[in-house]
Motif scaffolding. Structure first.
Motif, PDB file in Angstrom:
ATOM      1  N   GLY A  50      36.882 -69.287 -72.654  1.00 16.34           N
ATOM      2  CA  GLY A  50      35.305 -69.593 -72.418  1.00 16.34           C
ATOM      3  C   GLY A  50      34.601 -69.755 -71.020  1.00 16.34           C
ATOM      4  N   LEU A  51      35.553 -69.268 -70.154  1.00 17.80           N
ATOM      5  CA  LEU A  51      34.922 -69.472 -68.677  1.00 17.80           C
ATOM      6  C   LEU A  51      33.682 -68.690 -68.536  1.00 17.80           C
ATOM      7  N   ALA A  78      43.515 -68.028 -67.440  1.00 20.80           N
ATOM      8  CA  ALA A  78      42.117 -68.448 -67.483  1.00 20.80           C
ATOM      9  C   ALA A  78      41.427 -67.129 -68.009  1.00 20.80           C
ATOM     10  N   LEU A  79      40.716 -67.361 -69.161  1.00 17.57           N
ATOM     11  CA  LEU A  79      39.990 -66.147 -69.962  1.00 17.57           C
ATOM     12  C   LEU A  79      38.586 -66.485 -69.991  1.00 17.57           C
ATOM     13  N   PRO A  82      34.758 -67.105 -75.112  1.00 16.03           N
ATOM     14  CA  PRO A  82      34.938 -68.258 -75.866  1.00 16.03           C
ATOM     15  C   PRO A  82      35.472 -67.910 -77.268  1.00 16.03           C
ATOM     16  N   LEU A  83      36.931 -68.006 -76.988  1.00 18.35           N
ATOM     17  CA  LEU A  83      37.546 -67.491 -78.296  1.00 18.35           C
ATOM     18  C   LEU A  83      38.908 -68.330 -78.355  1.00 18.35           C
ATOM     19  N   SER A  84      39.717 -67.990 -79.279  1.00 18.23           N
ATOM     20  CA  SER A  84      41.345 -68.356 -79.154  1.00 18.23           C
ATOM     21  C   SER A  84      41.794 -67.615 -78.073  1.00 18.23           C
ATOM     22  N   PRO A  85      43.003 -68.228 -77.275  1.00 10.13           N
ATOM     23  CA  PRO A  85      43.478 -67.364 -76.258  1.00 10.13           C
ATOM     24  C   PRO A  85      44.038 -65.904 -76.992  1.00 10.13           C
ATOM     25  N   ALA A  86      44.604 -65.774 -78.171  1.00 12.23           N
ATOM     26  CA  ALA A  86      45.031 -64.472 -78.448  1.00 12.23           C
ATOM     27  C   ALA A  86      43.683 -63.443 -78.702  1.00 12.23           C
ATOM     28  N   ALA A  87      42.633 -64.065 -79.059  1.00 14.92           N
ATOM     29  CA  ALA A  87      41.476 -63.036 -79.385  1.00 14.92           C
ATOM     30  C   ALA A  87      40.971 -62.582 -77.943  1.00 14.92           C
ATOM     31  N   ALA A  88      40.784 -63.625 -76.839  1.00 13.33           N
ATOM     32  CA  ALA A  88      40.119 -63.578 -75.561  1.00 13.33           C
ATOM     33  C   ALA A  88      41.053 -62.644 -74.989  1.00 13.33           C
ATOM     34  N   SER A  89      42.379 -62.772 -75.023  1.00 11.96           N
ATOM     35  CA  SER A  89      43.502 -61.745 -74.123  1.00 11.96           C
ATOM     36  C   SER A  89      43.128 -60.570 -74.694  1.00 11.96           C
TER      37      SER A  89
END
Ligand SMILES: Nc1ncnc2c1ncn2[C@@H]1O[C@H](COP(=O)(O)OP(=O)(O)OP(=O)(O)O)[C@@H](O)[C@H]1O
Ligand SMILES: C[C@H](N)[C@H](N)CCCCCC(=O)O
Ligand SMILES: [Mg+2]
Length: 223
Positions: A50-51, A78-79, A82-89
């Protein structure tokens, strides 16, 4: 038996504590700031997302606690989205390897580790936040709202933690004072109400969190 039996807590103070919650935006960072200040420990947020929309929890902890930089570790991942780590990655083409994570050396004990969102947040296609908690081997403090709806959310989270044999030091309620809910959660959840964080206007981040931190029992007295 309403819930799985809670696993026993360690008899001596562990290396740290994992701060999880019943949701995103529930108050994990606020709670982590209060606890890091109270115990003069070391804060670590392994997964920040969510950065693109927020400063992130690590600078927030720095701001709220006013502690020297050595008390605050950088996030491992650091992603932006503004999503889950899995989705943001996936969106950002970043490979996450949560299965490789171990507890970092903490310049100041205890280590206060903050999750992202709640327990069932996907870190990858086959690993949830709750699996990382089990892997790191720390007991948990569960942050939950104090008002209507908390009985369901908190008991669901406790059931999931107990089923995976993850010890829970207690829960911290956040919001309007609702002692009846805390008593019910202690009884049905077989879990200790550790503290209550008041909602605005007495909210800690609009005032110095030191006042609330001073009310937290010393780390060693909790084991
Ligand atoms: N008791 C409170 N009084 C006033 N504001 C609060 C309180 N608790 C939380 N907030 C505010 O609500 C927002 C969400 O809280 P916080 O950042 O602690 O959530 P979180 O659980 O850490 O979320 P995330 O899953 O993104 O890490 C923040 O702006 C915080 O300042
Ligand atoms: C972006 C937010 N502030 C958190 N960092 C991530 C929350 C992920 C929640 C996933 C979900 O439960 O739907
Ligand atoms: Mg947070």
């Amino acid at each position: 038996m309403l819930l799985q039996p809670p696993p026993a807590l360690p008899r001596t103070a562990p290396r740290g504590i994992f701060i999880t919650g019943t949701d995103t935006g529930i108050g994990k960072t606020l709670t982590s700031a209060i606890l890091t200040k109270a115990w003069q420990g070391t804060y670590w947020k392994p997964f920040q997302t969510g950065l693109a929309e927020e400063a992130g929890d690590t600078p927030t902890i720095q701001h709220l606690t006013g502690l020297p930089a050595e008390h605050i570790l950088p996030p491992t991942y650091a992603l932006q989205a503004p999503l889950s780590p899995a989705a943001a990655s996936v969106l950002e083409g970043v490979t996450l390897e949560p299965e490789q994570l171990t507890l970092p050396e903490a310049p100041h004990s205890p280590l206060i580790v903050e999750g992202a969102g709640g327990l069932m947040v996907p870190l990858t296609d086959d690993m949830l936040m709750i699996d990382l908690i089990a892997q790191l081997g720390l007991p948990v403090i569960l942050v939950t709202r104090s008002g209507l709806g908390t009985l369901n959310h908190t008991l669901l989270s406790l059931e999931a933690l107990y089923q995976r044999r993850i010890p829970v030091l207690g829960f911290i309620t956040n919001g309007p004072k609702m002692p009846e809910n805390s008593r019910t959660l202690e009884r049905l959840g077989q879990c200790r109400a550790l503290h209550h964080i008041p909602a605005p206007p007495s909210a800690p981040e609009t005032k110095d969190i030191s006042r609330i931190a001073a009310q937290i029992p010393p780390w060693k007295s909790l084991w």
